[in-house]
Write an enzyme that holds these catalytic residues in place. Structure first.
Site, mmCIF file in Angstrom:
data_model
loop_
_atom_site.group_PDB
_atom_site.id
_atom_site.type_symbol
_atom_site.label_atom_id
_atom_site.label_comp_id
_atom_site.label_asym_id
_atom_site.label_seq_id
_atom_site.Cartn_x
_atom_site.Cartn_y
_atom_site.Cartn_z
ATOM 1 N N ASP A 7 0.820 -1.227 0.000
ATOM 2 C CA ASP A 7 0.000 0.000 0.000
ATOM 3 C C ASP A 7 0.844 1.262 0.000
ATOM 4 O O ASP A 7 0.444 2.295 0.548
ATOM 5 C CB ASP A 7 -0.957 0.031 1.217
ATOM 6 C CG ASP A 7 -1.817 -1.214 1.295
ATOM 7 O OD1 ASP A 7 -2.397 -1.576 0.258
ATOM 8 O OD2 ASP A 7 -1.895 -1.818 2.378
ATOM 9 N N HIS A 49 -4.158 -1.842 -6.965
ATOM 10 C CA HIS A 49 -3.378 -0.678 -7.372
ATOM 11 C C HIS A 49 -4.332 0.420 -7.826
ATOM 12 O O HIS A 49 -5.034 0.262 -8.830
ATOM 13 C CB HIS A 49 -2.398 -1.065 -8.490
ATOM 14 C CG HIS A 49 -1.454 -2.136 -8.074
ATOM 15 N ND1 HIS A 49 -1.173 -3.241 -8.844
ATOM 16 C CD2 HIS A 49 -0.747 -2.295 -6.925
ATOM 17 C CE1 HIS A 49 -0.313 -4.032 -8.209
ATOM 18 N NE2 HIS A 49 -0.045 -3.469 -7.036
#
Length: 337
Positions: free
Chosen positions: A13, A41
């Site tokens: 992340d 993503h």
């Protein structure tokens, strides 16, 4: 030719998607080299958010070749959904712009089942996996038992590998059909026969006490379950409940708008209006409670079970003739080859 690798340097992340999208402007080829669809993503372009899970983050740039490498484990269902979503946005419309390594491994339904079951068994010690089958798929890759994209091109190879991996998948089905709540139910019986099934089968919810709707065996629905789950066998329960019926219909197909339907309809409208096409079998009067061998069942009961086996397209490995553990006829032990 220069090449640049983008690597997350924390727990994930970190914003890899944005950076890959940024660098794609100066790249010709963008490669996803590892991971699976447990990763998301996020890209924001012109104020519009796009989340990718498998396809490289360069997909929003026109004319860039996107490659899914052999280090990625791919869930085919997620991949197809992602391609469809991108094409709605006008991206990746040229098939030539997406390539998948023939050595990339597939995430199969059993990988997800294993992943989720392990987490449940860990209890308080669970590791927080997403349950998407990533770990078990990589285990199979390392063990050289996994299924690769190249295997999809050879039906025999795919079938052999699949048999070595899923082994036995057993579905449970009553010898008739029940459903709780509203919704389509083509074989539902609303008269005395349905009431008899309900009472004899004790078809009331164990938690809520709510009565179940009852009807004749629906082979169309069970065939669908066999195909969708790759079932290798069926455990047929509550055969004893059918004792006393002179004739026992089996729904082998539906009829809708004058047409015969052999497959479970995707359309809720068709399902709502579908009428059952029945094949009638002779019933039996003998009590089955103490039967422990298939050959000791009344011949008409044997014929009923065999006919169900034929119309659903997989073998029946067990027949239950009562609620007790001992009231079971085991035709095939799934743990034995």
């Amino acid at each position: 030719m220069a090449n640049v690798a983008v690597i997350g340097a924390q727990w994930g992340d970190e914003g890899k998607g944005k950076i890959v999208d940024l660098f794609t402007h100066d790249a010709d080829i963008v490669v996803r080299f590892q991971g699976g669809n447990n990763a998301g993503h996020t890209l924001v372009v012109n104020g519009e958010k796009t989340v990718l899970h498998l396809i490289p983050s360069g997909a929003l740039h026109s004319g860039k070749l996107c490659v899914i490498g052999n280090g990625v484990v791919v869930d085919p269902e997620i991949l197809l959904e992602e391609i469809a979503g991108l094409r709605k946005k006008g991206c990746l419309c040229d098939d030539a712009l997406l390539r998948i390594s023939d050595a990339a491994h597939l995430i199969m339904p059993y990988h997800k089942a294993i992943d989720q079951a392990r987490e449940r068994l860990r209890g308080k010690g669970k590791i927080g996996t997403t349950g998407r089958g990533i770990g078990p798929a990589y285990e199979d890759k390392v063990a050289r038992t996994g299924i690769r994209f190249i295997d999809l091109l050879d039906a025999a190879t795919f079938r052999d590998k699949l048999k070595r991996n899923i082994q036995q998948v057993i579905g449970i089905s009553k010898a008739y059909t029940t459903r709780v709540g509203s919704g389509p139910f083509p074989t539902e019986l609303k008269g005395p026969e349905g009431e008899k099934l309900k009472q004899e089968g004790a078809e009331f919810g164990a938690t809520t006490g709510r009565a179940r709707r009852c009807g004749w065996f629906d082979a169309v629905g069970v065939r669908h379950a066999v195909r969708m789950n790759g079932l290798t066998g069926i455990a047929l329960t509550k055969l004893d409940v059918l004792t006393g019926f002179k004739k026992i219909p089996i729904c082998t197909a539906y009829r809708y708008d004058g047409k015969l339907i052999n497959e479970f309809p995707a359309s809720s409208k068709v399902m709502q209006g579908a009428k059952p096409v029945y094949e009638e079998m002779d019933g039996w009067d003998a009590t089955l409670d103490n039967v422990r061998n298939f050959s000791d069942l009344p011949l008409t009961a044997q014929n009923y079970v065999k006919r169900i086996e034929e119309v659903i397209g997989t073998e029946i490995i067990l027949v239950s003739v009562g609620p007790g553990r001992e009231q079971t006829i085991l035709l095939k032990n799934p743990f034995e080859k």
